[in-house]
Design an enzyme around this catalytic site. Structure first.
Site, mmCIF file in Angstrom:
data_model
loop_
_atom_site.group_PDB
_atom_site.id
_atom_site.type_symbol
_atom_site.label_atom_id
_atom_site.label_comp_id
_atom_site.label_asym_id
_atom_site.label_seq_id
_atom_site.Cartn_x
_atom_site.Cartn_y
_atom_site.Cartn_z
ATOM 1 N N ALA A 37 0.845 -1.181 0.000
ATOM 2 C CA ALA A 37 0.000 0.000 0.000
ATOM 3 C C ALA A 37 0.890 1.244 0.000
ATOM 4 O O ALA A 37 2.057 1.196 0.389
ATOM 5 C CB ALA A 37 -0.909 0.008 1.229
ATOM 6 N N GLY A 80 -0.397 -5.211 1.033
ATOM 7 C CA GLY A 80 -1.636 -5.148 0.267
ATOM 8 C C GLY A 80 -1.546 -5.834 -1.076
ATOM 9 O O GLY A 80 -2.558 -6.271 -1.626
ATOM 10 N N GLU A 103 -2.159 -9.452 -0.322
ATOM 11 C CA GLU A 103 -3.575 -9.546 0.037
ATOM 12 C C GLU A 103 -4.454 -9.463 -1.209
ATOM 13 O O GLU A 103 -5.469 -10.156 -1.315
ATOM 14 C CB GLU A 103 -3.926 -8.442 1.025
ATOM 15 C CG GLU A 103 -3.296 -8.661 2.395
ATOM 16 C CD GLU A 103 -3.533 -7.510 3.347
ATOM 17 O OE1 GLU A 103 -4.158 -7.721 4.407
ATOM 18 O OE2 GLU A 103 -3.086 -6.380 3.046
ATOM 19 N N GLU A 124 3.664 -6.016 7.434
ATOM 20 C CA GLU A 124 3.008 -4.948 8.192
ATOM 21 C C GLU A 124 3.487 -4.823 9.634
ATOM 22 O O GLU A 124 3.558 -3.714 10.179
ATOM 23 C CB GLU A 124 1.479 -5.158 8.163
ATOM 24 C CG GLU A 124 0.816 -4.795 6.844
ATOM 25 C CD GLU A 124 0.796 -5.930 5.846
ATOM 26 O OE1 GLU A 124 0.067 -5.828 4.840
ATOM 27 O OE2 GLU A 124 1.506 -6.940 6.061
#
Length: 257
Positions: free
Chosen positions: A66, A112, A115, A135
């Site tokens: 992200a 992300g 994911e 993360e």
């Protein structure tokens, strides 16, 4: 529809969506997530699309994560809303599409990015791919479904290790863990995705949509996957695809779905 951060190409009933922010290693920002939602929604509703392939531009990254600059100063409420909006808008949305979505992971798929790949129905990877959920090294946890989908795919223990250590794994380890289905060279990645998509398109799109619902049901709290399978199985008997498929079998010809 025109986009700033993604490219969309359709060829022979296959829609390829490419995240196109190479200078940012295709990192996900708010605008990109909105564009992904719109592109997937458009492909889902397009009668000329049978399979969707998701990949990243360039040779370095599928999605490197992200865009941290967008949320580095968020508070608790804003952080919670960020995760909820992302899951609803893109990640859960992709998982529940009726059309198969193949993630073609070229290079880094981190945070992300991983994911996003895990939200797709299955994954293939290039041999230079690196995957992980880093993360916890930033003081947060995966917020786009990573704590749920990774254990489903690789098992609780390995998922716990990957999340807690924040380490990356290479493509071969991902293959051994069944996180990806195949590993090939970068040049072979999209051709393989297209080959698999072509194989899928030989089968009933209505049955495939039903199978997606049935399989997903088994991973949802409070939902009996077996009952969902029975319901979807029964519905198939009322479709034109069932009539065509069984008729073609009895007539010893190829079905025309």
């Amino acid at each position: 529809m025109s986009y700033n951060n993604i490219l969309v190409n359709q060829d022979q009933q296959i829609t390829t969506i490419t995240i196109n922010r190479p200078k940012k290693l295709n990192a996900l920002n708010k605008e990109t997530l909105i564009e992904l939602h719109n592109a997937f929604s458009e492909a889902e509703n397009d009668k000329n699309t049978r399979v969707i392939i998701l990949t990243g531009s360039g040779e370095k990254a599928f999605v490197a994560g992200a865009d941290i600059l967008e949320f580095a100063d968020f508070d608790v409420k804003e952080g919670s809303e960020l995760a909820k909006q992302g899951q609803d808008l893109v990640f859960n949305f992709i998982e529940n599409l009726s059309k198969p979505v193949i993630a073609a992971i070229n290079g880094f798929a981190l945070g992300g990015g991983l994911e996003l790949a895990m939200a797709c129905h299955f994954r293939i990877a290039s041999d230079n791919a690196k995957m992980g959920l880093p993360e916890t090294s930033l003081g947060v946890i995966p917020g786009y479904g990573g704590t749920q989908r990774l254990p489903q795919l690789v098992g609780k223990g390995k998922a716990m290790e990957m999340i807690m250590t924040a380490r990356m794994i290479n493509a071969e380890e991902a293959l051994k863990l069944a996180l990806v289905n195949y590993v090939v060279t970068l040049d072979e990645l999209l051709p393989l995705a297209g080959k698999i998509a072509s194989k899928i398109m030989q089968n009933s799109p209505l049955a495939i949509a039903a199978a997606i619902k049935a399989v997903n049901a088994g991973f949802k709290d409070g939902v009996n996957g077996y009952k969902k399978e029975i319901k979807q199985f029964g519905k198939c008997f009322g479709t034109k695809d069932f009539t065509e498929g069984t008729t073609a079998f009895l007539e010893k010809r190829k079905a025309n779905f």
